[in-house]
Design a protein around this motif. Structure first.
Motif: not given
Length: 352
Positions: A323-337
């Motif tokens: 979950t934390s890594i998904q948040s980091r990715l979102a901040t970098a502008g990359i959608e992840s799931m």
């Protein structure tokens, strides 16, 4: 009458004009780690640097290299006269592979071969390469442009790219840390990226469609613009994770999803005795894949084998950090799931 190089199809004056347009596109990618060598026979790059911003203080640096091309996606660019994004594809296909080892990208080289010199077209292609290098935080250190009449048609050209990076030996990512219970995160692609275009072009041709057609299924965007959307570069996203977790190795495995799809590319990093169970319903299939499948009546298994299906890279991490890594990715502008999990098995990817 004396024969000249121009008579043979190579105009050295036009070639000189092409070369005059390129240095500025290289220089905009340089950092202080590049040692100026304009006019030299090779590019120079300083691996470590005294300044605080660029100092790395490597203990056991390992150089990482990779090469790739753009494939028959170039045929669409040539047929439509849209040459400004295929250079981004060239960089993306190379640098995304480097990232899978945990490497920091350093510099990039290109090779461009064409049947007839065209300074304006060449500038568009190299500007795309330059843009990709800026996005990938790499120096465009050098390249080669070859004019080869008779080898290529006048409107034809081909591209090859070569990327170099570096990683500390103890921080190499090779899949050995993957364990049962880990989560497979899928990072959204930008569409087709640069794989499967021989099938794409066959589907479009067999359906009697043109590249400027705007199918309703694609929201009014032309086939050319949809198919030429450049490969997404994941450097900022992966480095956002690495820079936050500086001590613990939270990324257990990385796979760039290119030809062969999820199955063949994630397979490459799985340890023996572990499978990746992928839930194909866990992400929305982008419109271009739905359109190609329905138009070409392509089996789902074939689609998954040829295309990335909307997932450009996978990151395998422990469930605790997902979950934390998904948040980091979102901040970098990359959608992840989360698209799957690691279970005991035989070292394969399987859909559930």
């Amino acid at each position: 009458m004396a024969a000249t190089y121009k008579d043979a199809g190579v105009d050295l004056d036009v070639y000189a004009e092409s070369m005059r347009r390129l240095p500025q596109l290289m220089h905009r990618t340089f950092s202080p780690r590049v040692i100026p060598s304009d006019g030299g026979f090779a590019g120079l790059f300083q691996l470590d640097f005294a300044g605080k911003l660029f100092a790395r203080n490597y203990e056991e640096p390992v150089l990482v290299s990779g090469t790739d091309g753009v494939g028959t996606k170039l045929k669409i660019a040539q047929q439509t006269g849209k040459h400004d994004t295929v250079g981004i594809d060239l960089v993306g296909m190379c640098v995304n592979d480097l990232l899978c080892t945990g490497a920091e990208p350093l510099f990039f080289l290109d090779y461009i071969a064409m049947g007839k010199d065209d300074p304006a077209r060449l500038e568009k292609v190299v500007r795309g390469i330059s843009n990709g290098c800026v996005e990938g935080d790499m120096a465009l250190l050098g390249g080669e442009t070859a004019i080869m009449p008779d080898m290529y048609g006048e409107d034809d050209y081909d591209l090859a790219g070569f990327a170099v990076g570096v990683v500390e030996k103890k921080k190499i990512i090779n899949g050995s840390l993957i364990s049962e219970g880990d989560v497979v995160l899928g990072l959204a692609s930008n569409g087709l990226h640069s794989n499967g275009f021989s099938l794409v072009r066959k589907i479009i041709a067999d359906a009697g469609l043109n590249w400027d057609d705007t199918p309703e299924e694609l929201g009014g965007v032309s086939l050319a613009d949809t198919c030429l959307a450049p490969t997404r570069i994941y450097v900022d996203a992966i480095r956002a994770i690495q820079s936050h977790y500086r001590v613990k190795q939270v990324i257990h495995g990385l796979a760039h999803i290119t030809g062969g799809g999820l199955e063949e590319n994630v397979d490459r990093i799985l340890p023996p005795g572990l499978d990746a169970e992928i839930d194909g319903s866990s992400w929305e299939l982008p419109a271009i894949f739905k359109f190609l499948q329905s138009t070409g009546q392509v089996e789902t298994s074939e689609m998954r084998r040829v295309f990335n299906m909307g997932i450009g890279m996978t990151v395998i991490v422990s469930d605790f950090y997902a979950t934390s890594i998904q948040s980091r990715l979102a901040t970098a502008g990359i959608e992840s799931m989360p698209i799957g999990k690691i279970v005991f098995g035989s070292g394969k990817v399987r859909y559930v």
